[in-house]
Structure formats: C-alpha cells, structure tokens
Design an enzyme around this catalytic site. Structure first.
Site, PDB file in Angstrom:
ATOM      1  N   CYS A   1     -40.932  -5.459 -10.163  1.00 33.61           N
ATOM      2  CA  CYS A   1     -40.372  -6.564 -10.945  1.00 33.61           C
ATOM      3  C   CYS A   1     -41.149  -7.853 -10.715  1.00 33.61           C
ATOM      4  O   CYS A   1     -41.287  -8.672 -11.627  1.00 33.61           O
ATOM      5  CB  CYS A   1     -38.898  -6.750 -10.605  1.00 33.61           C
ATOM      6  SG  CYS A   1     -38.579  -7.022  -8.849  1.00 33.61           S
TER       7      CYS A   1
ATOM      8  N   LYS B   1     -24.825   3.444  -6.362  1.00 30.09           N
ATOM      9  CA  LYS B   1     -25.363   4.444  -7.277  1.00 30.09           C
ATOM     10  C   LYS B   1     -26.855   4.204  -7.460  1.00 30.09           C
ATOM     11  O   LYS B   1     -27.267   3.181  -8.007  1.00 30.09           O
ATOM     12  CB  LYS B   1     -24.685   4.380  -8.645  1.00 30.09           C
ATOM     13  CG  LYS B   1     -25.121   5.517  -9.582  1.00 30.09           C
ATOM     14  CD  LYS B   1     -24.559   5.356 -10.980  1.00 30.09           C
ATOM     15  CE  LYS B   1     -25.505   4.641 -11.903  1.00 30.09           C
ATOM     16  NZ  LYS B   1     -26.748   5.419 -12.188  1.00 30.09           N
ATOM     17  N   PRO B   2     -27.702   5.146  -7.018  1.00 35.44           N
ATOM     18  CA  PRO B   2     -29.140   4.992  -7.229  1.00 35.44           C
ATOM     19  C   PRO B   2     -29.551   5.466  -8.612  1.00 35.44           C
ATOM     20  O   PRO B   2     -28.788   6.132  -9.318  1.00 35.44           O
ATOM     21  CB  PRO B   2     -29.748   5.883  -6.139  1.00 35.44           C
ATOM     22  CG  PRO B   2     -28.718   6.955  -5.935  1.00 35.44           C
ATOM     23  CD  PRO B   2     -27.376   6.332  -6.221  1.00 35.44           C
TER      24      PRO B   2
ATOM     25  N   TRP C   1     -35.327   2.541  -9.793  1.00 35.81           N
ATOM     26  CA  TRP C   1     -36.189   3.589  -9.272  1.00 35.81           C
ATOM     27  C   TRP C   1     -37.491   3.097  -8.672  1.00 35.81           C
ATOM     28  O   TRP C   1     -38.157   3.821  -7.942  1.00 35.81           O
ATOM     29  CB  TRP C   1     -36.531   4.603 -10.372  1.00 35.81           C
ATOM     30  CG  TRP C   1     -37.057   4.037 -11.653  1.00 35.81           C
ATOM     31  CD1 TRP C   1     -36.326   3.795 -12.785  1.00 35.81           C
ATOM     32  CD2 TRP C   1     -38.408   3.656 -11.966  1.00 35.81           C
ATOM     33  NE1 TRP C   1     -37.133   3.287 -13.769  1.00 35.81           N
ATOM     34  CE2 TRP C   1     -38.429   3.193 -13.304  1.00 35.81           C
ATOM     35  CE3 TRP C   1     -39.615   3.672 -11.254  1.00 35.81           C
ATOM     36  CZ2 TRP C   1     -39.579   2.737 -13.935  1.00 35.81           C
ATOM     37  CZ3 TRP C   1     -40.769   3.219 -11.876  1.00 35.81           C
ATOM     38  CH2 TRP C   1     -40.752   2.760 -13.198  1.00 35.81           C
ATOM     39  N   ASN C   2     -37.877   1.853  -8.943  1.00 41.72           N
ATOM     40  CA  ASN C   2     -39.237   1.455  -8.548  1.00 41.72           C
ATOM     41  C   ASN C   2     -39.375   1.196  -7.047  1.00 41.72           C
ATOM     42  O   ASN C   2     -40.375   1.570  -6.438  1.00 41.72           O
ATOM     43  CB  ASN C   2     -39.696   0.242  -9.359  1.00 41.72           C
ATOM     44  CG  ASN C   2     -38.839  -0.983  -9.130  1.00 41.72           C
ATOM     45  OD1 ASN C   2     -37.621  -0.887  -9.017  1.00 41.72           O
ATOM     46  ND2 ASN C   2     -39.462  -2.139  -9.072  1.00 41.72           N
TER      47      ASN C   2
ATOM     48  N   GLU D   1     -30.545  -9.138 -10.047  1.00 37.09           N
ATOM     49  CA  GLU D   1     -31.998  -9.357  -9.977  1.00 37.09           C
ATOM     50  C   GLU D   1     -32.610  -8.533 -11.092  1.00 37.09           C
ATOM     51  O   GLU D   1     -32.600  -7.301 -11.041  1.00 37.09           O
ATOM     52  CB  GLU D   1     -32.530  -8.954  -8.600  1.00 37.09           C
ATOM     53  CG  GLU D   1     -33.931  -9.486  -8.346  1.00 37.09           C
ATOM     54  CD  GLU D   1     -35.008  -8.457  -8.607  1.00 37.09           C
ATOM     55  OE1 GLU D   1     -35.580  -8.492  -9.732  1.00 37.09           O
ATOM     56  OE2 GLU D   1     -35.287  -7.624  -7.736  1.00 37.09           O
ATOM     57  N   LEU D   2     -33.148  -9.227 -12.092  1.00 40.93           N
ATOM     58  CA  LEU D   2     -33.475  -8.562 -13.354  1.00 40.93           C
ATOM     59  C   LEU D   2     -34.978  -8.561 -13.626  1.00 40.93           C
ATOM     60  O   LEU D   2     -35.780  -8.646 -12.712  1.00 40.93           O
ATOM     61  CB  LEU D   2     -32.688  -9.241 -14.482  1.00 40.93           C
ATOM     62  CG  LEU D   2     -31.181  -9.383 -14.219  1.00 40.93           C
ATOM     63  CD1 LEU D   2     -30.499 -10.129 -15.351  1.00 40.93           C
ATOM     64  CD2 LEU D   2     -30.537  -8.029 -13.984  1.00 40.93           C
TER      65      LEU D   2
ATOM     66  N   GLU E   1     -42.362  -7.306 -20.618  1.00 41.35           N
ATOM     67  CA  GLU E   1     -42.619  -6.809 -19.264  1.00 41.35           C
ATOM     68  C   GLU E   1     -43.190  -5.398 -19.371  1.00 41.35           C
ATOM     69  O   GLU E   1     -42.492  -4.460 -19.730  1.00 41.35           O
ATOM     70  CB  GLU E   1     -41.320  -6.793 -18.446  1.00 41.35           C
ATOM     71  CG  GLU E   1     -41.518  -6.331 -17.016  1.00 41.35           C
ATOM     72  CD  GLU E   1     -40.225  -6.313 -16.220  1.00 41.35           C
ATOM     73  OE1 GLU E   1     -40.290  -6.422 -14.981  1.00 41.35           O
ATOM     74  OE2 GLU E   1     -39.141  -6.178 -16.826  1.00 41.35           O
TER      75      GLU E   1
END
Length: 492
Positions: free
Chosen positions: A284, A175-176, A151-152, A248-249, A386
């Site tokens: 991120c 899928k968003p 969502w960011n 990408e985490l 985080e």
C-alpha cells in the site's frame, strides 16, 4: 520444513474447528501446486466467534496489564522460534521472496515488542489534582474488535491490530484474506495459545462473514486494512451501531525527485527502485508514481533503468539470487497488465526491467517482468490509479509548485517521498497531502513502528503503530471528582 499441504483451522473460544468446506490456496509460483487449505466459515460461525469474544471481554479487560504484557511476550517468543517455518509458508502461499517474508516477520515482532514495552505507560490512568478537585483520565478497553486483513502483508497487518487491541484489554475476531490465509493462521494459533479462551478468535470466509463482522451489534470497533471501495461498504454496514474504526486503505504514493537530487548516487537510485518494486509492487505504501524535475529527467531515467537492471531478478522466491517473485494472484496480474497495455496503446513507452532467472518457471506462474512507463499522460489510469503491481510511471515536472500539485492530485494520501537536498526536500514535503512523507527514502525502507502510520483523504481513518496505535484501541473515560459536587452558583 514440511512441504505437506498446510491445513488452517478456525479458532473459536480456544477450540480448533475443522470446517466441512475448505478452499485451496495455490502457489502463485507454480499455480498447479496447492500450498494448503483454509476453512470457508459460515456467517453463523462468525456469530459464534463474536459471542466468544464478547463473553471473554469482561474477564480480559479486568486482567492486570502486567499479565497481558507477559502473555504477549510469551507469544512473541514462540513466534521467534517458529519464524523459519512461518516465513517458508508465507513465501509459498504469497509468492514474495524468502528475504521479504523474513522481513515481514521482523516488522511484526518489532511492533509487538514496542507495544509490550510501552503499553503500561501509554495505557495507565492519568490523575490530575487541581483547584476544583481531582480528575482521573482512564484508557478503557472498547470491547470486541473485528479485524479484517489483506493478502499483501498478512502477518504485519494482522499483528499491527492484535498487539494493541489485546494489550488495551479488548478481545478480537480476525478474518484474513482468502488469498493469503495460511501463515497468518499459524501466527494467530501461536498467539491465541498464550491467551485465555475467547480473547483471540480466527474465522475465514468470504463476503457474508465480513458483513457479520462489520454489522454485528456486539462488535465495538472495526480494524480494516484493504481497498477504499471495500471500506465504503464496511462504513455503511457499521453505521447503524456507530462503531469505532481504524481504516488503512489504498494509496497512490508519489515520489518527487527535485533538481538537486544526485542522480549519480547509486545507492539512492537503488532505494528508489526498491521503493517501487519490493514485493512485486504489492504494498500500500510503495512509491507508485515518480515525478522528476525536467532538468534532470533524461539522466534520471537513464540511471534509474541502470539501477533497476542491476537489482531486479525475477524468479523462484526460494532462490537466494531472486529479488522479486510472482504477483500473488491471477486477477491482480491481469489488472496490472491492463494498465500497462492501456498506457502503451495511448503512446506511452514501456520498458522492461531486470532479468528473468528461470524462463520456464516464469511462464508457469503469475510472474510479471517489472516495467517502467515513460511519456504517459498525467491523467492516464496507470498514473491516477493504484497499480499494486510491478510497474511505475515516471513523469517530468517544471518547478516545486508543479510537483506539489501533481503529488496532491489524487483521492489518496497514504505516504509520499521527496528526494533531494534535505532542507529543500523538507520544505516541499510540508506541502504534500499524506499521512507520512519520507525524505530520500520511501516505502518499507522508511517505515518506523515507533511512529504513527495512516493516511489522509481516502487513504484511511485513524493511525496505527506508535503510541497512537495503542490509544486507538481505547475509550477515554474521564472520572471527575469535584471538591463540593455542586454547581458554583446555586441559590439557597
């Protein structure tokens, strides 16, 4: 620009499907206001979307690369025409200021244009003539790609997957996030409208839909941006069919400020502040912890607070004076506040930054006044976890080795930054464990779509952006043509 509720739709095999069950998306600036609705698709509908993509793959992967590029360019042009409406919708559903939404669209378009410009060269067959014969190295499409996006930065983190996957000849189901599903649905509708049926499909929903997208045997690759814990579940779901992955985490990116950094440089201080608080810290690759050489620590903190108070103005995303909007959702705001409260309860000093433009609105929405945390312990949760919100700890270090140890003391390694005299900063940067390290800038300010982006350690697998981002959606297919076709030493 219309303020009517936006109705997102499911797109399967080129057809828009109105779901019986829909989820409202609130405006984080004014949570009582509903910005729009997104479908809550079923697992069966996810299967239908995968089947559509699977059926479209043979025709699309055989489509000439020139046609694939031209169709993507048509989508880019339509996105440019719709950009003001898209940005407006994104700011309403997400909470980021309008300039930030416009910037996200700009990054998305820049990447899509780069991908179109370089796809033909990067994806072409490589032919090698040699003493043993001839070898063709082909870059084949993989098949159906499941893309799951957060969502960011919903637009850029969707197009970062869509453009290379489709240009390489794959088909996709995307899928968003339910927390920012509207603007990205508008973008996908535009792109899908320029493509054959089934090439790009859109579904919405919760965990059951995600499970289908990550376990269905007809899915060949998963492209996911999101949390590390979610990625572990995705890897388990994909294990039975050994799917390819780009992940990408999370990140807990360190900024290292060396003793030769000029704390009197106002523009540099402003860049550091922005690298902490852009998009209310919900990026991120934002700088989430700052380590400053002890010899300049006190003066740095003083100048940092001064720069922050000048730049930070919290309020309505559509107010041009505002630089930071609300946090995207209540759960995230509560999590960030819990980290701040925890640090303060252990003796840390919490200092509020900037100013609130509209106090009444601030109290209505999911707003947080940005804070800097001083005198925290190196192992406090606010340092090692985080935060993904508008707070940052600043801690001292004694020498380069100490700074490197602190920066690397994390399960994450997405990006990092080093601030100081350039050669010295580069020397330190080489020892930091990260996918990207920036010098005298950080976060989105140092992002360049021409070069690969991704993390080390538990910050991900694979790379996006750059030419590597195109190749990530291909299988390397070697076609070998030996001169005689036999082993060299075969007895008669």
């Amino acid at each position: 620009m219309s303020d009517q509720a936006f109705i997102a739709e499911t797109i399967i095999n080129g057809e828009k499907i109105r779901s019986e069950k829909q989820a409202p998306r609130e405006n984080p600036t004014r949570p009582s206001e509903i910005v729009g609705y997104a479908p809550v698709n079923t697992r069966e509908e996810a299967v239908q979307a995968i089947e559509a993509a699977y059926g479209a793959f043979p025709g699309w992967t055989e489509t000439a690369i020139d046609e694939r590029i031209e169709r993507m360019k048509s989508a880019i042009q339509r996105m440019k025409e719709a950009a003001p409406d898209i940005a407006h919708l994104l700011s309403k559903e997400h909470g980021k200021p309008l300039y930030d939404s416009e910037g996200e669209i700009g990054v998305s378009l820049a990447w899509m244009e780069f991908a179109c410009e370089h796809a033909k060269e990067v994806l072409k067959n490589e032919v090698q003539e040699h003493e043993s014969g001839k070898t063709i190295i082909a870059r084949d499409g993989i098949g159906v790609v499941s893309a799951i996006t957060p969502w960011n930065y919903p637009l850029s983190l969707s197009t970062i997957k869509i453009a290379p996957a489709l240009l390489a000849g794959n088909t996709m189901v995307l899928k968003p996030s339910p927390l920012a599903p509207l603007a990205v649905s508008k973008v996908i509708e535009i792109i899908a409208g320029e493509l054959p049926k089934g090439v790009l499909n859109l579904v919405h929903g919760e965990t059951d839909v995600g499970v289908e997208l990550t376990s269905n045997p007809k899915v060949a690759k998963i492209a996911f941006t999101g949390g590390t814990e979610t990625a572990k579940h995705i890897m388990k779901a994909a294990a039975d069919t050994i799917k390819k992955m780009t992940l990408e985490l999370g990140g807990n990116d360190a900024a290292v400020v060396l003793e030769d950094f000029d704390v009197e440089d106002e523009r540099a201080m402003r860049r550091i502040v922005i690298s902490n608080f852009l998009t209310a810290g919900q990026i991120c690759m934002i700088a989430k912890r700052i380590y400053v050489h002890r010899s300049i620590y006190d003066r740095f903190v003083e100048k940092y607070i001064e720069a922050a108070n000048k730049w930070i103005r919290v309020g309505d995303p559509f107010n041009k004076e505002v630089t930071i909007g609300p946090v995207n959702n209540k759960k995230q705001a509560e999590y960030v506040q819990s980290l701040i409260d925890g640090a303060e309860s252990k003796g840390a000093t919490v200092i509020k930054l900037g100013r609130i433009v509209d106090e009444e609105l601030f109290n209505e929405g999911y707003f947080m006044q940005p804070t800097v945390v001083l005198e925290a312990d190196y192992h406090d949760p606010i340092v090692v976890e985080e935060q993904f919100g508008p707070t940052v700890p600043i801690l001292p270090f004694d020498d380069d080795r100490h700074a490197i140890e602190l920066a690397n003391d994390s399960i994450y390694g997405l990006t990092s930054s080093v601030w100081g005299e350039e050669e010295h900063a580069i020397k330190v940067a080489k020892h930091i464990q990260a996918g990207t390290t920036m010098i005298n800038t950080a976060a989105v300010q140092g992002l360049d779509v021409r070069f690969p982006f991704g993390g080390v350690k538990q910050s991900g697998i694979g790379r996006e952006y750059g030419k590597e981002g195109l190749l990530a959606y291909t299988d390397t297919h070697v076609i070998n043509i030996p001169k005689n076709g036999e082993l060299p030493y075969i007895p008669e």
